[in-house]
Design a protein around this motif. Structure first.
Motif, PDB file in Angstrom:
ATOM      1  N   THR A  46     -10.949  -1.723  -4.472  1.00  7.33           N
ATOM      2  CA  THR A  46     -10.562  -2.766  -3.529  1.00  7.33           C
ATOM      3  C   THR A  46      -9.130  -2.537  -3.065  1.00  7.33           C
ATOM      4  O   THR A  46      -8.341  -1.830  -3.704  1.00  7.33           O
ATOM      5  N   ALA A  47      -8.756  -3.172  -1.961  1.00  9.89           N
ATOM      6  CA  ALA A  47      -7.395  -3.034  -1.439  1.00  9.89           C
ATOM      7  C   ALA A  47      -6.374  -3.640  -2.399  1.00  9.89           C
ATOM      8  O   ALA A  47      -5.252  -3.135  -2.501  1.00  9.89           O
ATOM      9  N   ARG A  48      -6.747  -4.692  -3.108  1.00 13.93           N
ATOM     10  CA  ARG A  48      -5.811  -5.275  -4.072  1.00 13.93           C
ATOM     11  C   ARG A  48      -5.562  -4.302  -5.225  1.00 13.93           C
ATOM     12  O   ARG A  48      -4.425  -4.099  -5.658  1.00 13.93           O
ATOM     13  N   TYR A  49      -6.624  -3.710  -5.729  1.00  7.97           N
ATOM     14  CA  TYR A  49      -6.518  -2.766  -6.842  1.00  7.97           C
ATOM     15  C   TYR A  49      -5.667  -1.562  -6.449  1.00  7.97           C
ATOM     16  O   TYR A  49      -4.762  -1.148  -7.189  1.00  7.97           O
ATOM     17  N   VAL A  50      -5.942  -0.987  -5.289  1.00  6.76           N
ATOM     18  CA  VAL A  50      -5.189   0.175  -4.831  1.00  6.76           C
ATOM     19  C   VAL A  50      -3.751  -0.212  -4.509  1.00  6.76           C
ATOM     20  O   VAL A  50      -2.812   0.523  -4.834  1.00  6.76           O
ATOM     21  N   GLY A  51      -3.547  -1.367  -3.881  1.00  2.00           N
ATOM     22  CA  GLY A  51      -2.201  -1.805  -3.532  1.00  2.00           C
ATOM     23  C   GLY A  51      -1.296  -1.966  -4.736  1.00  2.00           C
ATOM     24  O   GLY A  51      -0.082  -1.756  -4.642  1.00  2.00           O
ATOM     25  N   MET A  52      -1.881  -2.319  -5.887  1.00  2.00           N
ATOM     26  CA  MET A  52      -1.117  -2.440  -7.127  1.00  2.00           C
ATOM     27  C   MET A  52      -1.157  -1.159  -7.963  1.00  2.00           C
ATOM     28  O   MET A  52      -0.860  -1.187  -9.155  1.00  2.00           O
ATOM     29  N   GLY A  53      -1.545  -0.048  -7.339  1.00  2.00           N
ATOM     30  CA  GLY A  53      -1.563   1.227  -8.037  1.00  2.00           C
ATOM     31  C   GLY A  53      -2.618   1.326  -9.114  1.00  2.00           C
ATOM     32  O   GLY A  53      -2.550   2.203  -9.983  1.00  2.00           O
ATOM     33  N   GLY A  54      -3.608   0.435  -9.093  1.00  9.94           N
ATOM     34  CA  GLY A  54      -4.660   0.434 -10.105  1.00  9.94           C
ATOM     35  C   GLY A  54      -4.230  -0.120 -11.443  1.00  9.94           C
ATOM     36  O   GLY A  54      -5.004  -0.070 -12.408  1.00  9.94           O
ATOM     37  N   ALA A  55      -3.019  -0.677 -11.527  1.00  7.21           N
ATOM     38  CA  ALA A  55      -2.484  -1.161 -12.817  1.00  7.21           C
ATOM     39  C   ALA A  55      -2.965  -2.572 -13.114  1.00  7.21           C
ATOM     40  O   ALA A  55      -2.168  -3.490 -13.352  1.00  7.21           O
ATOM     41  N   MET A  56      -4.283  -2.773 -13.140  1.00  9.35           N
ATOM     42  CA  MET A  56      -4.860  -4.105 -13.317  1.00  9.35           C
ATOM     43  C   MET A  56      -5.782  -4.176 -14.520  1.00  9.35           C
ATOM     44  O   MET A  56      -6.514  -5.164 -14.688  1.00  9.35           O
ATOM     45  N   GLU A  57      -5.761  -3.174 -15.375  1.00 13.92           N
ATOM     46  CA  GLU A  57      -6.701  -3.135 -16.503  1.00 13.92           C
ATOM     47  C   GLU A  57      -6.490  -4.271 -17.490  1.00 13.92           C
ATOM     48  O   GLU A  57      -7.436  -4.682 -18.171  1.00 13.92           O
ATOM     49  N   LYS A  72     -12.109 -19.784   1.294  1.00  8.35           N
ATOM     50  CA  LYS A  72     -12.876 -18.986   0.347  1.00  8.35           C
ATOM     51  C   LYS A  72     -12.875 -17.495   0.687  1.00  8.35           C
ATOM     52  O   LYS A  72     -13.425 -16.689  -0.072  1.00  8.35           O
ATOM     53  N   LEU A  73     -12.276 -17.129   1.797  1.00 10.36           N
ATOM     54  CA  LEU A  73     -12.250 -15.735   2.239  1.00 10.36           C
ATOM     55  C   LEU A  73     -10.863 -15.147   2.027  1.00 10.36           C
ATOM     56  O   LEU A  73      -9.853 -15.743   2.411  1.00 10.36           O
ATOM     57  N   ASN A  74     -10.817 -13.971   1.404  1.00  8.37           N
ATOM     58  CA  ASN A  74      -9.564 -13.247   1.223  1.00  8.37           C
ATOM     59  C   ASN A  74      -9.653 -11.919   1.956  1.00  8.37           C
ATOM     60  O   ASN A  74     -10.604 -11.154   1.761  1.00  8.37           O
ATOM     61  N   LEU A  75      -8.657 -11.641   2.777  1.00  9.30           N
ATOM     62  CA  LEU A  75      -8.578 -10.385   3.503  1.00  9.30           C
ATOM     63  C   LEU A  75      -7.382  -9.597   2.988  1.00  9.30           C
ATOM     64  O   LEU A  75      -6.259 -10.118   2.958  1.00  9.30           O
ATOM     65  N   SER A  76      -7.619  -8.363   2.559  1.00  8.08           N
ATOM     66  CA  SER A  76      -6.555  -7.544   1.984  1.00  8.08           C
ATOM     67  C   SER A  76      -6.520  -6.178   2.648  1.00  8.08           C
ATOM     68  O   SER A  76      -7.548  -5.651   3.089  1.00  8.08           O
ATOM     69  N   ALA A  77      -5.320  -5.619   2.688  1.00  6.89           N
ATOM     70  CA  ALA A  77      -5.114  -4.274   3.203  1.00  6.89           C
ATOM     71  C   ALA A  77      -4.209  -3.527   2.237  1.00  6.89           C
ATOM     72  O   ALA A  77      -3.334  -4.118   1.591  1.00  6.89           O
ATOM     73  N   ALA A  78      -4.416  -2.216   2.129  1.00 10.78           N
ATOM     74  CA  ALA A  78      -3.592  -1.390   1.234  1.00 10.78           C
ATOM     75  C   ALA A  78      -3.328  -0.049   1.892  1.00 10.78           C
ATOM     76  O   ALA A  78      -4.112   0.429   2.722  1.00 10.78           O
ATOM     77  N   TYR A  79      -2.209   0.542   1.499  1.00 11.64           N
ATOM     78  CA  TYR A  79      -1.844   1.883   1.941  1.00 11.64           C
ATOM     79  C   TYR A  79      -1.500   2.711   0.706  1.00 11.64           C
ATOM     80  O   TYR A  79      -0.799   2.247  -0.199  1.00 11.64           O
ATOM     81  N   GLN A  80      -2.016   3.937   0.676  1.00 16.30           N
ATOM     82  CA  GLN A  80      -1.750   4.855  -0.434  1.00 16.30           C
ATOM     83  C   GLN A  80      -1.300   6.202   0.107  1.00 16.30           C
ATOM     84  O   GLN A  80      -1.942   6.768   1.000  1.00 16.30           O
ATOM     85  N   TYR A  81      -0.202   6.710  -0.444  1.00 17.30           N
ATOM     86  CA  TYR A  81       0.267   8.052  -0.126  1.00 17.30           C
ATOM     87  C   TYR A  81       0.228   8.873  -1.403  1.00 17.30           C
ATOM     88  O   TYR A  81       0.860   8.523  -2.405  1.00 17.30           O
ATOM     89  N   SER A  82      -0.535   9.959  -1.369  1.00 18.56           N
ATOM     90  CA  SER A  82      -0.723  10.811  -2.538  1.00 18.56           C
ATOM     91  C   SER A  82      -0.139  12.179  -2.266  1.00 18.56           C
ATOM     92  O   SER A  82      -0.383  12.770  -1.194  1.00 18.56           O
ATOM     93  N   MET A  83       0.633  12.709  -3.220  1.00 15.75           N
ATOM     94  CA  MET A  83       1.295  14.005  -3.063  1.00 15.75           C
ATOM     95  C   MET A  83       0.964  14.897  -4.254  1.00 15.75           C
ATOM     96  O   MET A  83       1.101  14.480  -5.403  1.00 15.75           O
ATOM     97  N   GLN A  84       0.556  16.132  -3.975  1.00 11.52           N
ATOM     98  CA  GLN A  84       0.259  17.091  -5.026  1.00 11.52           C
ATOM     99  C   GLN A  84       0.513  18.512  -4.516  1.00 11.52           C
ATOM    100  O   GLN A  84       0.075  18.872  -3.420  1.00 11.52           O
ATOM    101  N   LYS A  85       1.225  19.295  -5.304  1.00  9.18           N
ATOM    102  CA  LYS A  85       1.486  20.696  -4.983  1.00  9.18           C
ATOM    103  C   LYS A  85       0.608  21.579  -5.856  1.00  9.18           C
ATOM    104  O   LYS A  85       0.173  21.173  -6.933  1.00  9.18           O
ATOM    105  N   GLY A  86       0.386  22.805  -5.380  1.00 10.11           N
ATOM    106  CA  GLY A  86      -0.427  23.729  -6.150  1.00 10.11           C
ATOM    107  C   GLY A  86      -0.083  25.171  -5.840  1.00 10.11           C
ATOM    108  O   GLY A  86       0.605  25.474  -4.864  1.00 10.11           O
ATOM    109  N   GLY A  87      -0.575  26.070  -6.704  1.00  7.55           N
ATOM    110  CA  GLY A  87      -0.395  27.499  -6.518  1.00  7.55           C
ATOM    111  C   GLY A  87      -1.739  28.165  -6.306  1.00  7.55           C
ATOM    112  O   GLY A  87      -2.593  28.156  -7.201  1.00  7.55           O
TER     113      GLY A  87
END
Length: 512
Positions: A36-47, A458-473
């Protein structure tokens, strides 16, 4: 002196049973930050915080914190930064990411909740591009080194890889056709390439279908059980071209498909150590995903003399590693929520297995496929991959009763060892059936996320943005060093590649 290009038809000695190769398995076992956008927006730190349907797969006890029934749906867009279109793929793609519901049932001591959630745990869309010079190296040279090491050169006949226990793969069959023969000295030799170019398109997904039973005891202890079904579909198409100073280029086009299903079980608990404090601690454990998979490839090689092709298909099993999670959560009033999570999985312990045949079960009155660990490939996996630690941090702040803003950060340690390589000479079916020699040792992942949520009755609308960075050889093939003749050394430089992704995610949640 006369030189000829050998075009003899060779057949690779492949066995009827098979298991997958380490670097291909790693693609299947890995997961993204998605939900969900809430989960991703908080970096998944909802366990430990819970009360978000995405925790159904990371800590099933999180579903036990729901007090009302709900349903949600999520979709978005994923963009690969600096990606280029290739093989019908594009840098930007739409993605349907999540659909689920939770039904709550009050009990005398708390709640008993039922949940179901679909989410895309892996999005394979990625276009890899790499090019570099080759100094005294080539794929032909690697095949030549294998043939020389196995004593396959006999007279003026082409090296015969169609023998038992020869350490080779499908590409050795094709590249052997491009080795050169000198009549004057009665010797085989190779041509060293000037440079190469590689383009590969990856696409597909892993879809998770999670079924959850959870509840709480006196609003102090929360327990959860999730049974997960995984539907996996992966494809890639690549074109690898080597350029030579005298002869025409050689291009290998490779298409591979991997598909199948798997299952796992997840257990979780959340508890409040101090009765009158909202501080929570979460623990979770996930069994390996037990995959039954089918892989197939169609690979062709084209040069001035024409084109040859090879194809194979086989079934195998893959058991991913156990996963363990520890999480902390705390709320301050009704305006601030803080979460932190740590997960660990040892990818070096993955079990690649080959099918050995059907057996009959008297208990179920049915046949089932038996399997056996590919010990040689599993040793290679243990040597090339390692344990991965994932740290998640997240916060949600209520700027107004109806508006929440969220921030998150992830650090994911590298899965691949720095000196790891795809070994195309293993005495393993996973090597025999391989149709690509390149590999990438990816480094750590950094994810930065943010989001916003608006409550409309009763309706919640959420939006999230994620930027992921990874380098490789990236390396086009394994390095080969001849301990007796340095002239036969075949080493390519490491090329730096990146996987930078932008994701925009939208979620609609209805509470009832």
């Amino acid at each position: 002196m006369k030189k000829i290009i050998v075009m003899a038809a060779l057949a690779t000695a492949l066995l009827p049973v098979a298991a997958q190769e380490t670097y291909e398995n790693a693609k299947v076992a890995w997961g993204d930050l998605n939900g969900t956008a809430r989960y991703v927006g908080m970096g998944g730190a909802m366990e430990a915080l819970g009360a978000d349907i995405s925790t159904i797969s990371s800590n099933p006890a999180g579903i036990g914190l729901f007090r009302k029934s709900m349903a949600s749906v999520s979709l978005g867009f994923v963009n690969q930064e600096d990606g280029k279109s290739f093989g019908g793929g594009h840098p930007t793609n739409m993605s349907f990411d999540q659909l689920g519901f939770v039904y709550t049932s009050p009990t005398s001591g708390g709640f008993l909740n039922f949940g179901f959630n679909y989410h895309k745990s892996r999005n394979f869309n990625y276009i890899l591009s790499a090019a570099d010079q080759l100094h005294h190296a080539s794929q032909n040279k690697l095949t030549y080194a294998k043939a020389k090491n196995e004593l396959l050169f006999e007279g003026n006949g082409a090296p015969d890889f169609n023998r038992p226990y020869i350490q080779c793969n499908q590409l050795d069959d094709m590249y052997a056709r491009n080795l050169l023969y000198e009549y004057d000295t009665n010797t085989w030799y190779y041509e060293e390439a000037n440079s190469y170019n590689m383009d590969r398109r990856h696409w597909g997904y892993v879809a998770d279908y999670d079924f959850n039973l959870s509840g709480n005891i006196n609003n102090r202890v929360y327990l959860g059980l999730t049974i997960g079904i995984h539907d996996m579909h992966y494809k890639h198409y690549s074109e690898y071209t080597e350029y030579f100073p005298k002869n025409s280029p050689i291009q290998v086009a490779d298409e591979r498909k991997v598909s199948g299903a798997g299952a796992d079980v997840k257990l979780g608990i959340i508890f409040r150590p101090v009765e009158y404090s909202p501080f929570r601690v979460g623990l979770a454990i996930t069994t390996p995903t037990f995959y039954d998979l089918t892989t197939s490839n169609y690979t062709s090689m084209t040069d001035a003399g024409g084109s040859v092709a090879n194809s194979e298909s086989y079934d195998f099993k893959l058991y991913t590693p156990w996963k363990f999670g520890l999480s902390l959560g705390h709320t301050i009033g009704d305006y601030l929520a803080l979460g932190a999570s740590y997960e660990y999985a040892n990818y070096g312990s993955m079990d690649s297995r080959y099918n050995t045949g059907e057996s009959y079960s008297w208990w179920y009155d049915d046949y089932y496929e038996e399997s056996k660990s590919d010990e040689e490939m599993n040793r290679h996996t243990s040597d090339m991959l390692k344990g991965v630690s994932t740290l998640k941090l997240g916060a949600e702040f209520k700027a107004a009763p109806e508006v929440a803003v969220r921030f998150g950060y992830n650090y994911v340690s590298p899965m691949y060892k720095k000196d790891g390589y795809k070994d195309g000479s293993l005495a393993s079916d996973g090597s025999y059936y391989s149709s690509a020699t390149d590999y990438t040792n990816w480094e750590a992942i950094h994810r930065i996320t943010c989001g916003v949520g608006i409550q409309l009755d009763k309706l919640n609308l959420s939006a999230a943005y994620q930027y992921s960075m990874q380098k490789g050889g990236f390396e086009p093939f394994m390095s080969y060093v001849d301990q007796y003749d340095a002239a036969d050394n075949n080493v390519a430089d490491v090329v730096k590649v990146n996987n930078k992704r932008h994701q925009v995610l939208l979620t609609a949640t209805y509470t009832f």
